[in-house]
Design a protein around this motif. Structure first.
Motif, PDB file in Angstrom:
ATOM      1  N   VAL A   5       0.859  -1.177   0.000  1.00  0.00           N
ATOM      2  CA  VAL A   5       0.000   0.000   0.000  1.00  0.00           C
ATOM      3  C   VAL A   5       0.898   1.230   0.000  1.00  0.00           C
ATOM      4  N   VAL A   6       0.603   2.176  -0.883  1.00  0.00           N
ATOM      5  CA  VAL A   6       1.347   3.432  -0.937  1.00  0.00           C
ATOM      6  C   VAL A   6       0.377   4.553  -0.593  1.00  0.00           C
ATOM      7  N   ILE A   7       0.747   5.370   0.402  1.00  0.00           N
ATOM      8  CA  ILE A   7      -0.098   6.463   0.870  1.00  0.00           C
ATOM      9  C   ILE A   7       0.711   7.756   0.803  1.00  0.00           C
ATOM     10  N   LYS A   8       0.126   8.770   0.182  1.00  0.00           N
ATOM     11  CA  LYS A   8       0.779  10.080   0.068  1.00  0.00           C
ATOM     12  C   LYS A   8       0.334  10.948   1.241  1.00  0.00           C
ATOM     13  N   LEU A   9       1.304  11.569   1.900  1.00  0.00           N
ATOM     14  CA  LEU A   9       1.036  12.399   3.076  1.00  0.00           C
ATOM     15  C   LEU A   9       1.597  13.794   2.879  1.00  0.00           C
ATOM     16  N   SER A  10       1.097  14.726   3.677  1.00  0.00           N
ATOM     17  CA  SER A  10       1.701  16.057   3.678  1.00  0.00           C
ATOM     18  C   SER A  10       2.619  16.125   4.902  1.00  0.00           C
ATOM     19  N   MET A  11       3.881  15.825   4.668  1.00  0.00           N
ATOM     20  CA  MET A  11       4.882  15.828   5.743  1.00  0.00           C
ATOM     21  C   MET A  11       5.955  16.834   5.383  1.00  0.00           C
ATOM     22  N   HIS A  12       6.232  17.759   6.307  1.00  0.00           N
ATOM     23  CA  HIS A  12       7.192  18.812   6.027  1.00  0.00           C
ATOM     24  C   HIS A  12       8.472  18.692   6.846  1.00  0.00           C
ATOM     25  N   ASP A  13       8.423  17.944   7.926  1.00  0.00           N
ATOM     26  CA  ASP A  13       9.607  17.843   8.777  1.00  0.00           C
ATOM     27  C   ASP A  13       9.800  16.406   9.255  1.00  0.00           C
ATOM     28  N   GLN A  14      10.903  16.177   9.918  1.00  0.00           N
ATOM     29  CA  GLN A  14      11.271  14.834  10.380  1.00  0.00           C
ATOM     30  C   GLN A  14      10.313  14.338  11.462  1.00  0.00           C
ATOM     31  N   ILE A  55      -5.664   2.195   7.688  1.00  0.00           N
ATOM     32  CA  ILE A  55      -4.352   2.828   7.845  1.00  0.00           C
ATOM     33  C   ILE A  55      -4.407   4.278   7.375  1.00  0.00           C
ATOM     34  N   THR A  56      -5.072   4.537   6.249  1.00  0.00           N
ATOM     35  CA  THR A  56      -5.192   5.902   5.748  1.00  0.00           C
ATOM     36  C   THR A  56      -5.961   6.771   6.735  1.00  0.00           C
ATOM     37  N   THR A  57      -7.017   6.238   7.321  1.00  0.00           N
ATOM     38  CA  THR A  57      -7.804   6.986   8.303  1.00  0.00           C
ATOM     39  C   THR A  57      -6.975   7.298   9.543  1.00  0.00           C
ATOM     40  N   LEU A  58      -6.191   6.330  10.004  1.00  0.00           N
ATOM     41  CA  LEU A  58      -5.312   6.576  11.159  1.00  0.00           C
ATOM     42  C   LEU A  58      -4.303   7.675  10.866  1.00  0.00           C
ATOM     43  N   LEU A  59      -3.731   7.654   9.665  1.00  0.00           N
ATOM     44  CA  LEU A  59      -2.761   8.687   9.297  1.00  0.00           C
ATOM     45  C   LEU A  59      -3.423  10.054   9.198  1.00  0.00           C
ATOM     46  N   ARG A  60      -4.651  10.110   8.723  1.00  0.00           N
ATOM     47  CA  ARG A  60      -5.363  11.396   8.666  1.00  0.00           C
ATOM     48  C   ARG A  60      -5.594  11.951  10.061  1.00  0.00           C
ATOM     49  N   LYS A  61      -5.910  11.071  11.010  1.00  0.00           N
ATOM     50  CA  LYS A  61      -6.152  11.521  12.382  1.00  0.00           C
ATOM     51  C   LYS A  61      -4.872  11.967  13.070  1.00  0.00           C
ATOM     52  N   ASN A  62      -3.777  11.235  12.849  1.00  0.00           N
ATOM     53  CA  ASN A  62      -2.549  11.495  13.599  1.00  0.00           C
ATOM     54  C   ASN A  62      -1.576  12.442  12.916  1.00  0.00           C
ATOM     55  N   VAL A  63      -1.535  12.459  11.585  1.00  0.00           N
ATOM     56  CA  VAL A  63      -0.522  13.253  10.883  1.00  0.00           C
ATOM     57  C   VAL A  63      -1.129  14.429  10.139  1.00  0.00           C
ATOM     58  N   GLY A  64      -2.180  14.188   9.384  1.00  0.00           N
ATOM     59  CA  GLY A  64      -2.792  15.246   8.584  1.00  0.00           C
ATOM     60  C   GLY A  64      -3.305  14.676   7.285  1.00  0.00           C
ATOM     61  N   TYR A  65      -3.154  15.441   6.209  1.00  0.00           N
ATOM     62  CA  TYR A  65      -3.660  15.039   4.901  1.00  0.00           C
ATOM     63  C   TYR A  65      -3.031  13.712   4.482  1.00  0.00           C
ATOM     64  N   ALA A  66      -3.881  12.762   4.062  1.00  0.00           N
ATOM     65  CA  ALA A  66      -3.405  11.463   3.584  1.00  0.00           C
ATOM     66  C   ALA A  66      -4.265  11.024   2.409  1.00  0.00           C
ATOM     67  N   GLU A  67      -3.598  10.579   1.346  1.00  0.00           N
ATOM     68  CA  GLU A  67      -4.287  10.139   0.134  1.00  0.00           C
ATOM     69  C   GLU A  67      -3.783   8.756  -0.240  1.00  0.00           C
ATOM     70  N   LEU A  68      -4.698   7.838  -0.446  1.00  0.00           N
ATOM     71  CA  LEU A  68      -4.353   6.477  -0.831  1.00  0.00           C
ATOM     72  C   LEU A  68      -3.969   6.472  -2.303  1.00  0.00           C
ATOM     73  N   VAL A  69      -2.712   6.132  -2.611  1.00  0.00           N
ATOM     74  CA  VAL A  69      -2.212   6.180  -3.982  1.00  0.00           C
ATOM     75  C   VAL A  69      -2.419   4.841  -4.677  1.00  0.00           C
ATOM     76  N   SER A  70      -1.971   3.742  -4.060  1.00  0.00           N
ATOM     77  CA  SER A  70      -2.116   2.445  -4.719  1.00  0.00           C
ATOM     78  C   SER A  70      -2.153   1.311  -3.703  1.00  0.00           C
ATOM     79  N   VAL A  71      -2.845   0.243  -4.113  1.00  0.00           N
ATOM     80  CA  VAL A  71      -2.877  -1.012  -3.363  1.00  0.00           C
ATOM     81  C   VAL A  71      -2.612  -2.112  -4.381  1.00  0.00           C
ATOM     82  N   SER A  72      -1.547  -2.892  -4.155  1.00  0.00           N
ATOM     83  CA  SER A  72      -1.210  -3.942  -5.111  1.00  0.00           C
ATOM     84  C   SER A  72      -0.676  -5.161  -4.373  1.00  0.00           C
TER      85      SER A  72
END
Length: 134
Positions: A5-14, A55-72
């Motif tokens: 699973v590949v998920i795109k996030l808005s991450m700006h720092d470490q 997993i995408t929902t958890l990342l949206r709650k804890n980190v911010g913007y999250a977009e599901l890119v691919s599942v293979s």
């Protein structure tokens, strides 16, 4: 069945990258996580029986913007391909002794077949160490 699973996030720092990896690594069924992309803004999760939406929902709650890119599905190598890869690996190996890491803090460095990984320790809640007063 293993899937990637590949998920795109808005991450700006470490700090946000670390939080995203810890959030994903704590989910059941996850075998490995990695950052990818040119700006290290995508999280690649490999595991068996993982739910991409959860997993995408958890990342949206804890980190911010999250977009599901691919599942293979993960393609497993055939035995013939493994033998060829083993021959290549044997040619690359050197006789350097590996030094164990003692007293390291998380993430624990881990080397498998010459490829460095980061390993996080996941602890289950222990009810044996509860407060004895209560």
């Amino acid at each position: 069945m293993k899937q990637k699973v590949v998920i795109k996030l808005s991450m700006h720092d470490q700090k946000s990258r670390k939080k995203a990896l810890q959030t994903v690594a704590g989910h059941t069924g996850v075998e490995s996580t990695a950052l990818q992309g040119q700006e290290k803004n995508q999280v690649e999760v490999v595991g068996e029986g993982i739910d991409a939406v959860v997993i995408t929902t958890l990342l949206r709650k804890n980190v911010g913007y999250a977009e599901l890119v691919s599942v293979s599905p993960v393609v497993q190598k055939k035995p013939d391909e493994k033998k060829e890869d083993d021959k290549k690996d044997d040619a690359k190996k050197t006789n350097k002794p590996s030094t164990p890491v003692i007293g390291s803090s998380p993430p624990y460095p881990y080397v498998y077949s010459g490829v460095p990984y980061q390993m996080y320790e996941i602890r289950e809640p222990s009810y044996d160490t509860c407060c004895t007063i209560m």
